[in-house]
Design an enzyme around this catalytic site. Structure first.
Site, PDB file in Angstrom:
ATOM      1  N   ARG A  39      51.026  32.935  32.428  1.00  0.00           N
ATOM      2  CA  ARG A  39      51.909  31.830  32.815  1.00  0.00           C
ATOM      3  C   ARG A  39      53.382  32.190  32.700  1.00  0.00           C
ATOM      4  O   ARG A  39      54.240  31.324  32.800  1.00  0.00           O
ATOM      5  CB  ARG A  39      51.625  30.612  31.928  1.00  0.00           C
ATOM      6  CG  ARG A  39      50.158  30.201  31.876  1.00  0.00           C
ATOM      7  CD  ARG A  39      49.666  29.645  33.182  1.00  0.00           C
ATOM      8  NE  ARG A  39      48.272  29.229  33.114  1.00  0.00           N
ATOM      9  CZ  ARG A  39      47.556  28.816  34.152  1.00  0.00           C
ATOM     10  NH1 ARG A  39      48.117  28.772  35.352  1.00  0.00           N
ATOM     11  NH2 ARG A  39      46.290  28.474  34.020  1.00  0.00           N
ATOM     12  N   HIS A  69      43.360  41.208  34.865  1.00  0.00           N
ATOM     13  CA  HIS A  69      43.594  40.188  35.890  1.00  0.00           C
ATOM     14  C   HIS A  69      45.084  39.899  35.978  1.00  0.00           C
ATOM     15  O   HIS A  69      45.744  39.657  34.967  1.00  0.00           O
ATOM     16  CB  HIS A  69      42.831  38.905  35.563  1.00  0.00           C
ATOM     17  CG  HIS A  69      42.653  37.997  36.744  1.00  0.00           C
ATOM     18  ND1 HIS A  69      43.700  37.398  37.395  1.00  0.00           N
ATOM     19  CD2 HIS A  69      41.530  37.616  37.410  1.00  0.00           C
ATOM     20  CE1 HIS A  69      43.243  36.674  38.398  1.00  0.00           C
ATOM     21  NE2 HIS A  69      41.920  36.792  38.434  1.00  0.00           N
ATOM     22  N   TYR A  72      48.581  34.451  37.233  1.00  0.00           N
ATOM     23  CA  TYR A  72      48.380  33.426  38.250  1.00  0.00           C
ATOM     24  C   TYR A  72      49.671  33.084  39.005  1.00  0.00           C
ATOM     25  O   TYR A  72      49.632  32.494  40.083  1.00  0.00           O
ATOM     26  CB  TYR A  72      47.845  32.143  37.601  1.00  0.00           C
ATOM     27  CG  TYR A  72      46.499  32.303  36.946  1.00  0.00           C
ATOM     28  CD1 TYR A  72      45.429  32.874  37.627  1.00  0.00           C
ATOM     29  CD2 TYR A  72      46.294  31.877  35.634  1.00  0.00           C
ATOM     30  CE1 TYR A  72      44.184  33.012  37.030  1.00  0.00           C
ATOM     31  CE2 TYR A  72      45.049  32.011  35.024  1.00  0.00           C
ATOM     32  CZ  TYR A  72      44.008  32.569  35.725  1.00  0.00           C
ATOM     33  OH  TYR A  72      42.786  32.707  35.132  1.00  0.00           O
ATOM     34  N   HIS A 109      44.702  38.172  43.056  1.00  0.00           N
ATOM     35  CA  HIS A 109      44.634  37.139  44.081  1.00  0.00           C
ATOM     36  C   HIS A 109      45.877  37.312  44.951  1.00  0.00           C
ATOM     37  O   HIS A 109      46.998  37.178  44.439  1.00  0.00           O
ATOM     38  CB  HIS A 109      44.651  35.745  43.471  1.00  0.00           C
ATOM     39  CG  HIS A 109      43.447  35.404  42.659  1.00  0.00           C
ATOM     40  ND1 HIS A 109      43.330  34.231  41.955  1.00  0.00           N
ATOM     41  CD2 HIS A 109      42.286  36.080  42.439  1.00  0.00           C
ATOM     42  CE1 HIS A 109      42.166  34.195  41.330  1.00  0.00           C
ATOM     43  NE2 HIS A 109      41.520  35.308  41.609  1.00  0.00           N
ATOM     44  N   GLU A 153      40.635  40.155  45.131  1.00  0.00           N
ATOM     45  CA  GLU A 153      39.586  39.177  44.832  1.00  0.00           C
ATOM     46  C   GLU A 153      39.508  38.118  45.928  1.00  0.00           C
ATOM     47  O   GLU A 153      40.529  37.608  46.395  1.00  0.00           O
ATOM     48  CB  GLU A 153      39.844  38.503  43.487  1.00  0.00           C
ATOM     49  CG  GLU A 153      38.738  37.533  43.099  1.00  0.00           C
ATOM     50  CD  GLU A 153      38.896  36.944  41.715  1.00  0.00           C
ATOM     51  OE1 GLU A 153      38.114  36.031  41.374  1.00  0.00           O
ATOM     52  OE2 GLU A 153      39.801  37.382  40.973  1.00  0.00           O
ATOM     53  N   ASP A 187      33.850  37.053  43.488  1.00  0.00           N
ATOM     54  CA  ASP A 187      33.556  36.018  42.496  1.00  0.00           C
ATOM     55  C   ASP A 187      32.421  35.151  43.032  1.00  0.00           C
ATOM     56  O   ASP A 187      32.522  34.610  44.138  1.00  0.00           O
ATOM     57  CB  ASP A 187      34.820  35.191  42.244  1.00  0.00           C
ATOM     58  CG  ASP A 187      34.663  34.165  41.140  1.00  0.00           C
ATOM     59  OD1 ASP A 187      33.753  33.329  41.234  1.00  0.00           O
ATOM     60  OD2 ASP A 187      35.465  34.184  40.190  1.00  0.00           O
ATOM     61  N   HIS A 190      33.528  31.605  43.762  1.00  0.00           N
ATOM     62  CA  HIS A 190      34.381  31.552  44.958  1.00  0.00           C
ATOM     63  C   HIS A 190      33.562  31.725  46.230  1.00  0.00           C
ATOM     64  O   HIS A 190      33.777  31.012  47.220  1.00  0.00           O
ATOM     65  CB  HIS A 190      35.455  32.641  44.879  1.00  0.00           C
ATOM     66  CG  HIS A 190      36.405  32.478  43.746  1.00  0.00           C
ATOM     67  ND1 HIS A 190      37.351  33.424  43.421  1.00  0.00           N
ATOM     68  CD2 HIS A 190      36.565  31.481  42.841  1.00  0.00           C
ATOM     69  CE1 HIS A 190      38.048  33.027  42.384  1.00  0.00           C
ATOM     70  NE2 HIS A 190      37.584  31.845  42.003  1.00  0.00           N
ATOM     71  N   HIS A 224      32.786  38.976  39.552  1.00  0.00           N
ATOM     72  CA  HIS A 224      33.011  37.924  38.569  1.00  0.00           C
ATOM     73  C   HIS A 224      31.811  36.991  38.658  1.00  0.00           C
ATOM     74  O   HIS A 224      31.604  36.336  39.683  1.00  0.00           O
ATOM     75  CB  HIS A 224      34.300  37.153  38.874  1.00  0.00           C
ATOM     76  CG  HIS A 224      35.538  37.897  38.468  1.00  0.00           C
ATOM     77  ND1 HIS A 224      36.797  37.551  38.928  1.00  0.00           N
ATOM     78  CD2 HIS A 224      35.717  38.941  37.631  1.00  0.00           C
ATOM     79  CE1 HIS A 224      37.688  38.375  38.397  1.00  0.00           C
ATOM     80  NE2 HIS A 224      37.048  39.217  37.604  1.00  0.00           N
ATOM     81  N   ASP A 237      37.303  25.300  43.115  1.00  0.00           N
ATOM     82  CA  ASP A 237      37.111  26.423  42.193  1.00  0.00           C
ATOM     83  C   ASP A 237      36.987  25.899  40.767  1.00  0.00           C
ATOM     84  O   ASP A 237      37.967  25.794  40.035  1.00  0.00           O
ATOM     85  CB  ASP A 237      38.290  27.397  42.313  1.00  0.00           C
ATOM     86  CG  ASP A 237      38.117  28.632  41.441  1.00  0.00           C
ATOM     87  OD1 ASP A 237      37.006  28.864  40.942  1.00  0.00           O
ATOM     88  OD2 ASP A 237      39.110  29.371  41.266  1.00  0.00           O
ATOM     89  N   HIS A 239      34.595  26.728  37.468  1.00  0.00           N
ATOM     90  CA  HIS A 239      33.559  27.577  36.894  1.00  0.00           C
ATOM     91  C   HIS A 239      32.666  26.788  35.941  1.00  0.00           C
ATOM     92  O   HIS A 239      33.126  25.875  35.251  1.00  0.00           O
ATOM     93  CB  HIS A 239      34.183  28.753  36.145  1.00  0.00           C
ATOM     94  CG  HIS A 239      34.950  29.686  37.031  1.00  0.00           C
ATOM     95  ND1 HIS A 239      35.527  30.850  36.559  1.00  0.00           N
ATOM     96  CD2 HIS A 239      35.232  29.636  38.359  1.00  0.00           C
ATOM     97  CE1 HIS A 239      36.135  31.474  37.564  1.00  0.00           C
ATOM     98  NE2 HIS A 239      35.977  30.749  38.654  1.00  0.00           N
ATOM     99  N   GLU A 269      33.690  34.873  33.715  1.00  0.00           N
ATOM    100  CA  GLU A 269      34.908  34.112  33.390  1.00  0.00           C
ATOM    101  C   GLU A 269      34.516  32.656  33.156  1.00  0.00           C
ATOM    102  O   GLU A 269      35.177  31.737  33.624  1.00  0.00           O
ATOM    103  CB  GLU A 269      35.910  34.187  34.527  1.00  0.00           C
ATOM    104  CG  GLU A 269      36.353  35.575  34.929  1.00  0.00           C
ATOM    105  CD  GLU A 269      37.167  35.562  36.197  1.00  0.00           C
ATOM    106  OE1 GLU A 269      38.229  36.190  36.232  1.00  0.00           O
ATOM    107  OE2 GLU A 269      36.740  34.900  37.182  1.00  0.00           O
TER     108      GLU A 269
END
Length: 303
Positions: A39, A69, A72, A109, A153, A187, A190, A224, A237, A239, A269
Site C-alpha cells: 500500500r 507479488h 497493488y 497485475h 497474472e 489464478d 480469477h 494461484h 474477485d 477468494h 492466497e
C-alpha cells in the site's frame, strides 16, 4: 520428477527471512511474499544480511521457487502520466528488491486502462515495463537460467482491467519476450469469475486447451490456487477457502494432479479469517495429491 510445489502467500513480519521459517512451520515448499508494503509507493531495499539469510534458509529447506507479488498500487497502463511514472519507478524498485532477495518470480497485475482503449493499454503496459527494467540484469549469462522472471497474472475480468482474458495475457507476454524473461501466473479464482470453466471435467479440458492455444502451457509458471466466493462469470474477485467456494475440491484435485502443469508452483492466497486457516488450506491442497494407488487422498484422512 521432484516433489509437487505447494505453498502459501506468507508474511515477512519480523524480517523477510521469516517467510522461509513460516513455510517450514506450515509444511510448504514454495511461497509468495510482498517485498514491501503493498500500500506504499516507496520502499527501501532489504538489508543484505536479511537477503543472505533468506537465501540460505531456502537452500537448506529446499523451498523453491519464491514468488514476489507486486504492490497493488502499480498501474503501468494508467491514463494518468503522474500515476504511470510513479508506477514505473515503483515497479523498478520491485524488480531490484526481487533480484536482491533471489526470487525466481515477480508476479504483476498490469493495471487498468480506464480512459484508454484496450490496445492503448496493452501498448502502454509493455512500454512501461520495458522502461522500468532498462539497464537491469534479469538474464543469466550464456545458457544460464533467468535471474528473475516477471509473471503476468490474469485478472478477474473487470471491464478495464488488463489481463481479463488469456488472449490479453498472451499478447502482453508476446510484446515483452524480447525485453525480459517473462511468463504467466494464472489464478483459479480469477479464471473462474472471468468465465472460464475449471469445475466440470469437460470445461476444464476446454480451458486448458485455451491456455495452450494462447499463453502456452510451458509459459505458465505459477498457479494461484484460490477458491471463489462468487459465481463463475461474475467478475467478482473474492477468494474463499479451498473446497468451500464455487470452484470446489474436485477441480483443485484435477489441477494439482495434471501432468501438463507439473512444472508449476501452486501457491494459495486464501483468507486468514481465524488462526490456523493457512494450515487448513495448505493441508486441503496436499490431501488432493494422488497416492501411489492413483486415488485422490480423502479430504478427512489427515489429522
Amino acid at each position: 520428477m521432484g516433489l509437487p510445489r505447494i505453498g502459501m502467500h506468507l508474511s515477512t513480519s519480523g524480517g523477510v527471512w521469516r517467510a522461509a521459517e513460516r513455510a517450514r512451520e506450515l509444511g510448504a515448499n514454495t511461497f509468495q511474499i510482498f517485498s514491501a508494503s503493498p500500500r506504499m509507493w516507496r520502499a527501501s531495499m532489504p538489508e543484505a544480511a536479511d537477503c543472505k539469510k533468506l537465501q540460505a534458509l531456502r537452500r537448506e529447506l529446499d523451498c523453491t521457487p519464491m514468488a514476489i507479488h507486486v504492490s497493488y498500487l502499480v498501474n503501468l497502463c494508467s491514463q494518468s502520466e503522474e500515476v504511470r511514472k510513479k508506477s514505473v519507478a515503483a515497479f523498478r524498485g520491485e524488480v531490484e528488491r526481487a533480484l536482491a532477495l533471489g526470487a525466481e518470480y515477480l508476479v504483476l497485475h498490469p493495471g487498468s486502462w480506464r480512459g484508454l482503449t484496450r490496445e492503448e493499454g496493452l501498448r502502454l503496459a509493455a512500454e512501461s515495463i520495458a522502461e522500468a527494467v532498462e539497464g537491469l540484469q534479469l538474464r543469466g549469462s550464456g545458457k544460464a537460467k533467468p535471474r528473475l522472471r516477471v509473471l503476468i497474472e490474469n485478472t478477474a475480468g473487470a471491464e478495464f482491467s488488463l489481463g481479463g482474458s488469456f488472449e490479453q495475457v498472451a499478447e502482453l507476454i508476446g510484446r515483452l519476450k524480447t525485453v525480459l524473461p517473462v511468463g504467466a501466473c494464472l489464478d483459479t479464482c480469477h479464471c473462474h469469475v472471468a468465465g472460464y470453466d475449471l469445475v466440470s471435467e469437460a470445461g476444464y479440458e476446454e480451458t486448458v486447451g485455451q491456455i495452450a492455444a494462447t499463453i502456452g502451457l510451458d509459459t505458465v509458471r505459477v498457479w494461484h490456487v484460490n477458491d471463489a466466493k462468487a459465481a463463475r462469470g461474475s467478475k467478482l474477485d473474492r477468494h474463499q477457502h479451498i473446497g468451500e467456494g464455487t470452484i470446489g475440491l474436485e477441480a483443485f484435485g484435477r489441477l494439482l494432479n495434471d501432468p501438463r502443469f507439473a512444472h508449476c508452483a501452486f501457491i494459495a492466497e486464501t483468507p486468514v479469517d481465524e488462526p490456523g486457516d493457512d494450515v487448513k488450506n495448505l493441508r486441503a491442497l496436499k490431501r488432493l495429491l494422488r497416492t501411489s494407488q492413483n486415488q485422490v487422498t480423502a479430504v478427512n484422512s489427515l489429522a
